[in-house]
Design a protein around this motif. Structure first.
Motif, PDB file in Angstrom:
ATOM      1  N   GLY A   1       0.825  -1.211   0.000  1.00  0.00           N
ATOM      2  CA  GLY A   1       0.000   0.000   0.000  1.00  0.00           C
ATOM      3  C   GLY A   1       0.857   1.258   0.000  1.00  0.00           C
ATOM      4  O   GLY A   1       0.632   2.177  -0.783  1.00  0.00           O
ATOM      5  N   TYR A   2       1.855   1.279   0.872  1.00  0.00           N
ATOM      6  CA  TYR A   2       2.746   2.447   0.925  1.00  0.00           C
ATOM      7  C   TYR A   2       3.446   2.632  -0.414  1.00  0.00           C
ATOM      8  O   TYR A   2       3.588   3.743  -0.919  1.00  0.00           O
ATOM      9  CB  TYR A   2       3.820   2.260   2.000  1.00  0.00           C
TER      10      TYR A   2
ATOM     11  N   SER B   1       2.499   1.835  -3.288  1.00  0.00           N
ATOM     12  CA  SER B   1       1.642   2.115  -4.439  1.00  0.00           C
ATOM     13  C   SER B   1       1.505   3.611  -4.691  1.00  0.00           C
ATOM     14  O   SER B   1       0.910   4.026  -5.668  1.00  0.00           O
ATOM     15  CB  SER B   1       0.262   1.496  -4.226  1.00  0.00           C
ATOM     16  N   ILE B   2       2.044   4.432  -3.788  1.00  0.00           N
ATOM     17  CA  ILE B   2       1.896   5.875  -3.967  1.00  0.00           C
ATOM     18  C   ILE B   2       3.182   6.460  -4.539  1.00  0.00           C
ATOM     19  O   ILE B   2       4.256   6.266  -3.990  1.00  0.00           O
ATOM     20  CB  ILE B   2       1.532   6.533  -2.638  1.00  0.00           C
TER      21      ILE B   2
ATOM     22  N   ALA C   1      -3.961   5.057   0.085  1.00  0.00           N
ATOM     23  CA  ALA C   1      -3.369   3.779   0.489  1.00  0.00           C
ATOM     24  C   ALA C   1      -4.429   2.901   1.138  1.00  0.00           C
ATOM     25  O   ALA C   1      -4.526   1.710   0.861  1.00  0.00           O
ATOM     26  CB  ALA C   1      -2.206   4.022   1.448  1.00  0.00           C
TER      27      ALA C   1
ATOM     28  N   ARG D   1      -6.692   1.351  -1.384  1.00  0.00           N
ATOM     29  CA  ARG D   1      -6.017   0.298  -2.147  1.00  0.00           C
ATOM     30  C   ARG D   1      -5.837  -0.965  -1.319  1.00  0.00           C
ATOM     31  O   ARG D   1      -5.863  -2.070  -1.833  1.00  0.00           O
ATOM     32  CB  ARG D   1      -4.650   0.798  -2.621  1.00  0.00           C
TER      33      ARG D   1
END
Ligand SMILES: Nc1ncnc2c1ncn2[C@@H]1O[C@H](COP(=O)(O)OP(=O)(O)OP(=O)(O)O)[C@@H](O)[C@H]1O
Ligand SMILES: [Mg+2]
Lengths: 241, 236, 218
Positions: free
Chosen positions: C108-109, C111-112, C139, C142
């Motif tokens: 998640g982290y 993905s940014i 995040a 997602r």
């Protein structure tokens, strides 16, 4: 006025920017071009205080970015930035994307922020998309929203980092048109782009970067027709086919 | 409370031997269950993309059923309730089988893991574009030939990485068989505790054995993946 | 048909209550620790990154049952007295599930993109505002489907506390079964209850996944 004085920047041992000197007057449009990896994006990020630099100074309206007393958040309010891949907030509608900063940073009321947002959407030609999510927009439309999002903060300067290079050919002009209008209205802009038609039309100054250096600058047709530097010549011949 | 560590339970006889025997049972359960899981999983996963609604429904019901119930409960059900389901005579006969718990563990783990394999298969099929199917049919193959020779082998290669993870998981899940008395690795480390009160050392040792087993499997699967990988694909 | 279940309904559901308590504690601890583990996994400082990675890879290669036993054996040594199996089980679940949640948070982290953060900064948002209105919501959206799925798995995993004698749902069913020998209905009932909860959970996860895909957040 943005003054860049002897700025150098390193990533570890690698020097990305080498002794950059440049001044952008209010109301001017400057175009930066140059091969991939030459440090164009890095320079823009430094101007917006998104990346630190190790030597020299960048001064925006008399305030130095490297001065610890400078409030970078305040300073960024007057410098908008547009990215290659739009970077809209995917979880918010177009309207929310535009109103977020005015409401949170400028503490505008929702009504006020939305009114302004609608005006801007009108201006970039997509008022009907206000309630869509970014994913449902074409690339050109997304980039126009990104421009509107920056303009919503009523910036004095706008930085563009290859705003059209991720777009399909038929969408490039709809974005460039918006940018040309902005330039003609007197916005101060620094634009990294290889769209030489745009540069010819609105640029007050064009600089060519290579390996972290500015190796050529020009302000008129001379830059295109008779560049002094061999590298510039080669580069221009490749993109001006 | 001062605790006197005695790491010799890891090699002193008979305990060292117990751990090895346990490991061997773990490996056997894992492999045999994997054979069931893979063959059944491929079939059930493929049913998901057949044109018959009933088969698709069956396939999705199967995966939903097995993945939404804890494996421990499934295992108990098959082991304790299974023979009862067979009726009095047959059930009685089945209960006489030597090492029934071992076979039930393999069966239960196999059909449980099959549901997970099937789910990966479904995802694999979904990632193959519609046009690919049309391209295959346009070469004159029948539906059956298309699946048999092109689509299934293709999907299997796409899902090789998640299958590797599943294969690792099956050895870990086989430890749950201890709850019905199968003498696999975890069971043995617990048994050492019962005899010596040095369960901490025994379970620590077992942890490292599982780790070693896992690393070995990753090696082997890495080799297989490199053999079967499609140039320019997988290997993410 | 469900006579033994009906006779012992209160006793069984009491066990289910314990299962829910275990799940709640395991999730609260596992998700909290998982957030930190996820941060450790993207850290550029190798004194943080390497130990965390070692911990994650180690635990993910070991069966949960063994982790449960290990803590069951180690806790009395640390605490100096036999520990309540509930606490021992909860600690094992937290340590175990945090490695799985940690990988979800890491993804998640990651993905940014840096540019998205820069875009937020360039409109004048502060660090906290960027985190609050941009980073965390994106995040979170997602990760939500995976977080729900892993929570369902955790819920199922708590049944393994059976092995240290904790009277959760499955243990109570087996206690009744030992007395009454009604395996089909007892384990059938336990299976059905788990199924209902997990099935609903998986549909909720799917719902958020589809919603995320539709709005383009995923
Ligand atoms: N965070 C970073 N760490 C290390 N090196 C970096 C980092 N960001 C950029 N670089 C390097 O700095 C150099 C300049 O990068 P920059 O993105 O400014 O180039 P650019 O001129 O914008 O190129 P492009 O046309 O490809 O966008 C490149 O060689 C790049 O690899
Ligand atoms: Mg760039």
């Amino acid at each position: 006025m943005i003054e860049i004085k002897n700025v150098s920047k390193w990533f570890g041992d690698f020097q990305v920017l080498k002794d950059i000197n440049e001044t952008i007057q209010k109301g001017q449009t400057m175009v930066i071009c140059g091969p991939s990896g030459s440090g164009k994006s890095t320079l823009l990020r430094c101007i917006n205080g998104l990346e630190p630099y190790q030597k020299g100074e960048i001064i925006v309206d008399g305030e130095s970015l490297s001065d610890p007393k400078t409030n970078l958040y305040k300073l960024r309010q007057k410098i908008g930035m547009v990215f290659q891949r739009f970077e809209l907030y995917p979880h918010m509608t177009v309207l929310k994307n535009i109103t977020l900063a005015p409401m949170k940073v400028l503490k505008k009321s929702k009504k006020e922020a939305e009114k302004k947002a609608m005006e801007l959407l009108e201006r970039v030609g997509i008022p009907d998309k206000a309630h869509e999510y970014p994913a449902n927009l074409s690339g050109g439309q997304q980039q126009r929203v990104a421009i509107a999002r920056s303009l919503a903060m009523e910036p004095e300067y706008m930085l563009f980092d290859e705003p059209t290079s991720a777009l399909d050919p038929e969408m490039i002009n709809e974005v460039l048109d918006v940018m040309v209008d902005l330039a003609k209205e007197g916005m101060t802009m620094i634009v990294v782009t290889h769209e030489m038609g745009f540069a010819r039309e609105v640029a007050d100054e064009i600089i060519f970067m290579d390996e972290g250096r500015i190796i050529e600058r020009g302000s008129d047709e001379e830059f295109f027709t008779n560049p002094k530097n061999e590298r510039t010549k080669l580069f221009l011949s490749q993109i001006l086919v | 409370m001062a605790y006197n560590f005695d790491w010799s339970v890891l090699w002193r006889q008979p305990y060292g031997m117990w751990l090895l025997q346990g490991l061997w049972v773990t490996i056997k359960i894992g492999f045999l269950a994997w054979i069931i899981a893979l063959s059944l999983g491929i079939v059930i996963g493929t049913l998901r993309v057949t044109p018959w609604k009933f088969l698709r429904l069956f396939s999705s019901a199967y995966t939903e059923l097995f993945r939404n119930i804890p494996f421990l409960v499934q295992l108990f059900f098959w082991y304790y309730a299974g023979p009862m389901l067979l009726g009095d005579r047959l059930g009685h006969y089945v209960n006489q089988i030597m090492g029934l718990n071992y076979y039930v563990a393999i069966f239960a783990l196999g059909i449980y893991t099959a549901s997970r394999v099937a789910e990966h298969m479904r995802a694999g099929f979904a990632s193959i574009g519609k046009e690919q199917y049309q391209a295959v049919l346009s070469t004159g193959m029948t539906q059956f030939q298309m699946y048999r020779y092109v689509i299934i082998p293709y999907a299997l290669r796409i899902i090789l990485p998640p299958l590797t993870t599943e294969f690792l998981t099956i050895f870990k899940n086989s430890s749950i068989a201890m709850t019905i008395g199968v003498a696999e690795l975890t069971f043995m480390s617990y048994r050492i505790d019962a005899e010596t009160f040095h369960g901490l050392e025994a379970t620590t040792g077992a942890m490292f054995i599982y780790l070693l087993l896992g690393l070995t499997v990753v090696r082997i699967m890495g080799f297989i993946e490199s053999k079967f990988k499609i140039p320019g694909m997988i290997g993410r | 048909m469900f006579d033994a279940v009906i006779r012992n309904f209160g006793f069984l559901m009491g066990g289910f209550g314990v299962t829910l308590e275990l799940t709640a504690c395991a999730l609260a601890g596992g998700i909290t620790l998982g957030m930190i583990v996820g941060l450790g996994r993207i850290s550029r400082n190798r004194w943080i990154y390497q130990p965390v990675t070692l911990y994650v890879n180690f635990i993910r290669n070991i069966p949960l049952i063994l982790v449960i036993f290990w803590f069951y054996f180690v806790m009395p040594i640390i605490a100096g007295q036999p520990l309540n199996p509930f606490i021992s089980a909860v600690i094992s679940f937290i340590i175990f599930e945090a490695t799985y949640f940690g990988e979800i948070f890491r993804a998640g982290y990651q993905s940014i993109s840096v540019d998205l953060i820069h875009a937020a900064y360039s409109t004048g948002l502060t660090y906290t505002q960027t985190a609050r209105y941009v980073l965390i919501p994106i995040a979170f959206r997602r990760m939500l489907p995976s977080l729900i799925t892993q929570s369902i798995i955790t819920f199922q995993d708590t049944s393994l506390a059976f092995v240290i004698g904790l009277q959760e749902f499955v243990r109570r069913a087996s206690i009744v079964d030992n007395l009454e020998v009604r395996s089909i209905q007892l384990y059938g009932f336990v299976g059905i209850v788990f199924f209902i909860f997990c099935f609903i959970g998986s549909k909720i996860s799917l719902h958020f996944e589809e919603k995320g895909r539709k709005t383009g957040v995923l």
